[in-house]
Motif scaffolding. Structure first.
Motif, PDB file in Angstrom:
ATOM      1  N   ASP A 135      31.839  20.006  28.699  1.00 47.57           N
ATOM      2  CA  ASP A 135      31.664  18.982  29.770  1.00 47.57           C
ATOM      3  C   ASP A 135      30.083  18.808  30.331  1.00 47.57           C
ATOM      4  OD1 ASP A 135      31.208  21.648  30.733  1.00 47.57           O
ATOM      5  OD2 ASP A 135      32.882  21.565  32.290  1.00 47.57           O
ATOM      6  N   VAL A 136      29.193  19.855  30.254  1.00 48.00           N
ATOM      7  CA  VAL A 136      27.809  19.632  30.307  1.00 48.00           C
ATOM      8  C   VAL A 136      27.220  18.516  29.311  1.00 48.00           C
ATOM      9  CG1 VAL A 136      25.696  20.604  30.250  1.00 48.00           C
ATOM     10  CG2 VAL A 136      27.626  21.990  31.632  1.00 48.00           C
ATOM     11  N   ASP A 137      27.729  18.760  28.009  1.00 51.62           N
ATOM     12  CA  ASP A 137      27.318  17.880  27.254  1.00 51.62           C
ATOM     13  C   ASP A 137      27.698  16.533  27.482  1.00 51.62           C
ATOM     14  OD1 ASP A 137      26.178  17.530  24.234  1.00 51.62           O
ATOM     15  OD2 ASP A 137      28.415  16.655  24.133  1.00 51.62           O
ATOM     16  N   LEU A 138      29.068  16.297  27.851  1.00 56.19           N
ATOM     17  CA  LEU A 138      29.751  15.145  28.137  1.00 56.19           C
ATOM     18  C   LEU A 138      28.954  14.339  29.085  1.00 56.19           C
ATOM     19  CD1 LEU A 138      31.865  12.937  27.510  1.00 56.19           C
ATOM     20  CD2 LEU A 138      33.339  14.203  28.809  1.00 56.19           C
ATOM     21  N   CYS A 139      28.893  15.195  30.230  1.00 58.58           N
ATOM     22  CA  CYS A 139      28.229  14.477  31.495  1.00 58.58           C
ATOM     23  C   CYS A 139      26.819  13.963  31.329  1.00 58.58           C
ATOM     24  CB  CYS A 139      27.987  15.457  32.491  1.00 58.58           C
ATOM     25  SG  CYS A 139      29.743  16.063  33.226  1.00 58.58           S
ATOM     26  N   VAL A 178      25.075  15.575  39.351  1.00 57.20           N
ATOM     27  CA  VAL A 178      24.681  15.506  37.839  1.00 57.20           C
ATOM     28  C   VAL A 178      25.628  15.649  36.748  1.00 57.20           C
ATOM     29  CG1 VAL A 178      24.227  18.046  37.672  1.00 57.20           C
ATOM     30  CG2 VAL A 178      22.713  16.324  36.325  1.00 57.20           C
ATOM     31  N   GLY A 179      26.745  16.243  37.242  1.00 51.24           N
ATOM     32  CA  GLY A 179      27.907  16.475  36.283  1.00 51.24           C
ATOM     33  C   GLY A 179      29.327  17.080  36.956  1.00 51.24           C
ATOM     34  N   ILE A 180      30.074  17.179  36.473  1.00 48.62           N
ATOM     35  CA  ILE A 180      31.491  17.400  36.731  1.00 48.62           C
ATOM     36  C   ILE A 180      32.145  18.437  35.840  1.00 48.62           C
ATOM     37  CG2 ILE A 180      31.858  15.618  38.513  1.00 48.62           C
ATOM     38  CD1 ILE A 180      33.425  13.956  36.601  1.00 48.62           C
ATOM     39  N   THR A 181      33.211  19.119  36.197  1.00 49.80           N
ATOM     40  CA  THR A 181      34.179  19.872  35.172  1.00 49.80           C
ATOM     41  C   THR A 181      34.928  19.039  34.758  1.00 49.80           C
ATOM     42  OG1 THR A 181      35.222  21.975  34.980  1.00 49.80           O
ATOM     43  CG2 THR A 181      35.571  20.550  37.043  1.00 49.80           C
ATOM     44  N   TYR A 220      24.818   5.753  33.357  1.00 52.15           N
ATOM     45  CA  TYR A 220      26.025   5.424  34.122  1.00 52.15           C
ATOM     46  C   TYR A 220      25.764   6.707  35.262  1.00 52.15           C
ATOM     47  CZ  TYR A 220      28.456   2.801  30.448  1.00 52.15           C
ATOM     48  OH  TYR A 220      28.769   1.924  29.732  1.00 52.15           O
ATOM     49  N   ASP A 221      26.540   6.387  36.344  1.00 49.14           N
ATOM     50  CA  ASP A 221      26.552   7.194  37.383  1.00 49.14           C
ATOM     51  C   ASP A 221      27.750   8.422  37.401  1.00 49.14           C
ATOM     52  OD1 ASP A 221      24.334   6.086  38.906  1.00 49.14           O
ATOM     53  OD2 ASP A 221      25.543   4.551  39.595  1.00 49.14           O
ATOM     54  N   ILE A 222      27.569   9.474  37.873  1.00 49.51           N
ATOM     55  CA  ILE A 222      28.756  10.420  38.044  1.00 49.51           C
ATOM     56  C   ILE A 222      29.021  10.703  39.453  1.00 49.51           C
ATOM     57  CG2 ILE A 222      29.683  12.588  37.313  1.00 49.51           C
ATOM     58  CD1 ILE A 222      27.703  12.821  34.930  1.00 49.51           C
ATOM     59  N   LEU A 223      30.118  10.538  39.966  1.00 48.85           N
ATOM     60  CA  LEU A 223      30.407  10.674  41.244  1.00 48.85           C
ATOM     61  C   LEU A 223      31.480  11.786  41.543  1.00 48.85           C
ATOM     62  CD1 LEU A 223      30.590   7.026  41.056  1.00 48.85           C
ATOM     63  CD2 LEU A 223      29.229   7.654  42.902  1.00 48.85           C
ATOM     64  N   TRP A 224      31.610  12.162  42.763  1.00 46.58           N
ATOM     65  CA  TRP A 224      32.339  13.434  43.061  1.00 46.58           C
ATOM     66  C   TRP A 224      33.054  13.079  44.377  1.00 46.58           C
ATOM     67  CZ3 TRP A 224      32.131  16.645  47.410  1.00 46.58           C
ATOM     68  CH2 TRP A 224      33.155  17.860  47.174  1.00 46.58           C
ATOM     69  N   LEU A 266      36.374   5.413  42.720  1.00 49.82           N
ATOM     70  CA  LEU A 266      34.973   5.604  42.305  1.00 49.82           C
ATOM     71  C   LEU A 266      34.682   5.442  40.738  1.00 49.82           C
ATOM     72  CD1 LEU A 266      34.234   9.250  44.116  1.00 49.82           C
ATOM     73  CD2 LEU A 266      33.832   7.100  44.950  1.00 49.82           C
ATOM     74  N   ALA A 267      35.630   5.706  39.843  1.00 53.03           N
ATOM     75  CA  ALA A 267      35.508   5.292  38.573  1.00 53.03           C
ATOM     76  C   ALA A 267      35.498   3.978  38.379  1.00 53.03           C
ATOM     77  CB  ALA A 267      36.838   6.157  37.765  1.00 53.03           C
ATOM     78  N   GLN A 268      36.143   3.211  39.162  1.00 44.85           N
ATOM     79  CA  GLN A 268      35.853   1.700  39.038  1.00 44.85           C
ATOM     80  C   GLN A 268      34.745   0.971  39.491  1.00 44.85           C
ATOM     81  OE1 GLN A 268      39.620   0.768  40.994  1.00 44.85           O
ATOM     82  NE2 GLN A 268      40.573   0.035  39.147  1.00 44.85           N
ATOM     83  N   LEU A 269      33.854   1.683  40.226  1.00 43.06           N
ATOM     84  CA  LEU A 269      32.453   1.263  40.456  1.00 43.06           C
ATOM     85  C   LEU A 269      31.647   0.648  39.459  1.00 43.06           C
ATOM     86  CD1 LEU A 269      31.444   3.672  43.251  1.00 43.06           C
ATOM     87  CD2 LEU A 269      32.348   1.490  43.621  1.00 43.06           C
ATOM     88  N   PRO A 270      30.930  -0.502  39.643  1.00 48.22           N
ATOM     89  CA  PRO A 270      30.294  -1.163  38.360  1.00 48.22           C
ATOM     90  C   PRO A 270      29.681  -0.318  37.513  1.00 48.22           C
ATOM     91  CG  PRO A 270      30.068  -2.437  40.550  1.00 48.22           C
ATOM     92  CD  PRO A 270      30.660  -1.104  40.884  1.00 48.22           C
ATOM     93  N   ASN A 271      28.801   0.694  38.024  1.00 46.06           N
ATOM     94  CA  ASN A 271      27.945   1.547  37.165  1.00 46.06           C
ATOM     95  C   ASN A 271      28.565   2.988  37.002  1.00 46.06           C
ATOM     96  OD1 ASN A 271      25.508   1.464  35.557  1.00 46.06           O
ATOM     97  ND2 ASN A 271      24.736   3.074  36.898  1.00 46.06           N
ATOM     98  N   ALA A 272      29.775   3.183  37.598  1.00 45.31           N
ATOM     99  CA  ALA A 272      30.361   4.550  37.432  1.00 45.31           C
ATOM    100  C   ALA A 272      30.634   4.880  35.942  1.00 45.31           C
ATOM    101  CB  ALA A 272      31.713   4.417  37.960  1.00 45.31           C
ATOM    102  N   GLY A 273      30.291   6.187  35.514  1.00 41.30           N
ATOM    103  CA  GLY A 273      30.660   6.801  34.061  1.00 41.30           C
ATOM    104  C   GLY A 273      31.750   7.673  34.158  1.00 41.30           C
ATOM    105  N   MET A 274      31.650   8.474  35.433  1.00 39.76           N
ATOM    106  CA  MET A 274      32.720   9.654  35.573  1.00 39.76           C
ATOM    107  C   MET A 274      33.120  10.005  37.074  1.00 39.76           C
ATOM    108  SD  MET A 274      31.362  12.411  32.776  1.00 39.76           S
ATOM    109  CE  MET A 274      32.906  13.572  32.627  1.00 39.76           C
ATOM    110  N   SER A 275      34.032  10.416  37.401  1.00 32.21           N
ATOM    111  CA  SER A 275      34.470  10.804  38.682  1.00 32.21           C
ATOM    112  C   SER A 275      35.225  12.111  38.628  1.00 32.21           C
ATOM    113  CB  SER A 275      35.121   9.824  39.446  1.00 32.21           C
ATOM    114  OG  SER A 275      36.369   9.528  39.045  1.00 32.21           O
TER     115      SER A 275
END
Length: 484
Positions: free
Chosen positions: A424-428, A394-397, A436-440, A337-346
């Motif tokens: 982590d909220v601030d980072l997300c 919207v975010g991850i821990t 970027y997108d955030i994925l879980w 997921l982190a490697q997807l083109p627009n991924a910011g976090m997973s």
């Protein structure tokens, strides 16, 4: 026939006489409706008949009705008003509801467009409205897809440069209690074909299983074998009264369980660490281990920043020292997921020690932040099966979060103004602000031994700092539309 300037055409596909009459009665009952509608009956669910009906459609917007539905009063005007306000919209789907005997009407709330979730579940539902010209350009429904015809059409639509919107009003009511996106057993091969084509066209992946309940297990493929730097901040001490160390257990589980081979472990460790803990993690991790001393007062954010600067991986995994890996391919699941083109976090699925969920993504609702799924029993499906699906969040821990090193540096890392809470909220939110997108994923599972009864007091300055920056972003129901 020249298209009208407004209005909506419904193609009634394969409905029996009772279902047609029920649907058309609800249209007639909406006496206050401003927009005109027409219905075109397509006797059989075949591509040729649907294509011919589509050519006859006189309205600029069109929708398919493939089972018994009722349209609530005002819904059609709300849909067409949304197209007028957001004039670039090409496709729009709504929430819906199910009427159950003895229970009443239960709403089925949906997230905003999420392409990665869509490859695991057709969640658009029953009322999907296309611009007629867009649907014709897509070629309309394809032959032989049966109960997954709309799913196939939705997947094809997302591969085009189209604007898809979600309108959070109930646009359809149905009596059937089937799962969202349910697949008839005879149509499993068609669903697999649609998903295999979609994955091949959007970066690759595999279809592991098709669920009759509408939940499919599709996985993105890991590209290459990049180095992952696992950054763990810790005091590095034994627990009181014994020889147990959460850090030793965490490092042991990484080394013993992980199937992904290319990683380093960067431990940012206090100068008061127990020598026995250092000795044991060195024995466990060997050459993978890099110790970074920390001599300042507690600051989780500062420790992570220091660890990242002392790491060399293309990808960074922020990890608490009080976790234990459960699934061997946890790194692969998050990396894909982190490697997807627009991924910011997973991020991943975390459980408490008592096998209840601690984290299935963040939820920002009416000015508050909370973990999705918190205290729900492990194995629960969640609203619209959300705990079972890879999806946008919207975010991850920061207890377990992966991201490209380049993204981490681009957003400035973790703010040291938030040493304990909300970093982590601030980072997300910084990651989202950069586009970027955030994925879980539920496929990376770990225990998190954070006590449910721990001292969870939050310092006043942490609240004023985090909310001073982000209060305007602390209500985002489009990712998880379920009230706290």
């Amino acid at each position: 026939m020249a298209p009208a300037s407004t209005g909506l055409t419904f193609l009634l596909v394969g409905l029996d006489e009772r279902a047609r009459e029920t649907f058309e009665t609800t249209l007639r009952a909406d006496t206050g409706r401003l927009a005109p509608t027409e219905t075109i009956v397509v006797e059989h669910d075949d591509a040729g008949g649907i294509a011919a009906a589509l050519e006859r459609a006189a309205s600029p917007f069109v929708s398919f009705v493939t089972r018994g539905l009722r349209v609530p009063s005002g819904a059609i005007d709300a849909v067409l008003a949304e197209f007028e306000v957001h004039s670039a919209t090409d496709v729009l789907y709504t929430d819906e509801a199910v009427e159950r005997p003895g229970v009443g009407i239960e709403p089925v709330l949906k997230p905003d467009p999420e392409p990665e979730r869509l490859r695991n579940q057709y969640f658009w539902g029953d009322l999907v409205v296309f611009r007629t010209e867009v649907l014709r350009r897509l070629g309309g429904p394809r032959e032989g897809f049966g109960s997954v015809t709309m799913y196939d059409l939705a997947l094809r639509a997302t591969r085009e440069p189209l604007v898809v919107r979600h309108l959070a009003v109930v646009g359809a009511i149905r009596d059937e209690a089937s799962s969202l996106g349910a697949v008839a057993e005879a149509d499993v091969p068609a669903a697999r074909l649609a998903l295999e084509e979609h994955l091949a066209a959007t970066g690759g992946g595999t279809v592991r299983s098709i669920g009759l309940d509408g939940v499919h297990d599709t996985r993105r493929a890991v590209q290459g074998e990049p180095l992952i730097s696992i950054v763990i901040p810790t005091r590095g001490q034994f627990l009181p009264g014994g020889e147990q160390s959460y850090l030793v257990d965490a490092v042991g589980s990484i080394v013993e369980r992980s199937s992904y081979p290319n990683y380093e472990i960067v431990v940012v460790i206090d100068d008061v660490a127990d020598a026995g803990v250092v000795e044991r993690i060195t024995e466990l991790a060997g050459d993978r281990l890099h110790l970074v001393p920390w001599t300042e007062s507690f600051n989780f954010s500062g420790k992570i920043n220091l660890g990242v600067l002392n790491s060399i991986g293309e990808y960074v995994l922020i990890l608490n020292d009080d976790v234990r890996v459960l699934t061997p391919d946890w790194l692969e699941a998050m990396l894909a997921l982190a490697q997807l083109p627009n991924a910011g976090m997973s991020g991943c699925m975390l459980y408490y020690e008592d096998d209840t969920i601690q984290h299935a993504g963040h939820h920002y609702w009416r000015g508050d932040t909370i973990h999705v799924g918190m205290n729900v029993p492990r194995g629960s499906a969640g609203p619209t099966e959300g705990y079972r699906l890879e999806r946008e969040v919207v975010g991850i821990t920061a207890a377990c979060a992966m991201m490209r090193r380049s993204v981490y540096l681009e957003v400035g890392g973790m703010t040291t103004l938030l040493p304990g809470a909300f970093n982590d909220v601030d980072l997300c939110l910084k990651v989202l602000q950069q586009g970027y997108d955030i994925l879980w994923t539920p496929h990376a599972e770990l225990y998190h031994y954070e006590s449910k009864t721990r001292d969870a007091r939050v310092r006043h300055y942490e609240v004023t700092t985090a909310w001073g920056r982000w209060e305007h972003r602390m209500h985002q129901p489009g990712f998880w539309p379920y009230p706290v």
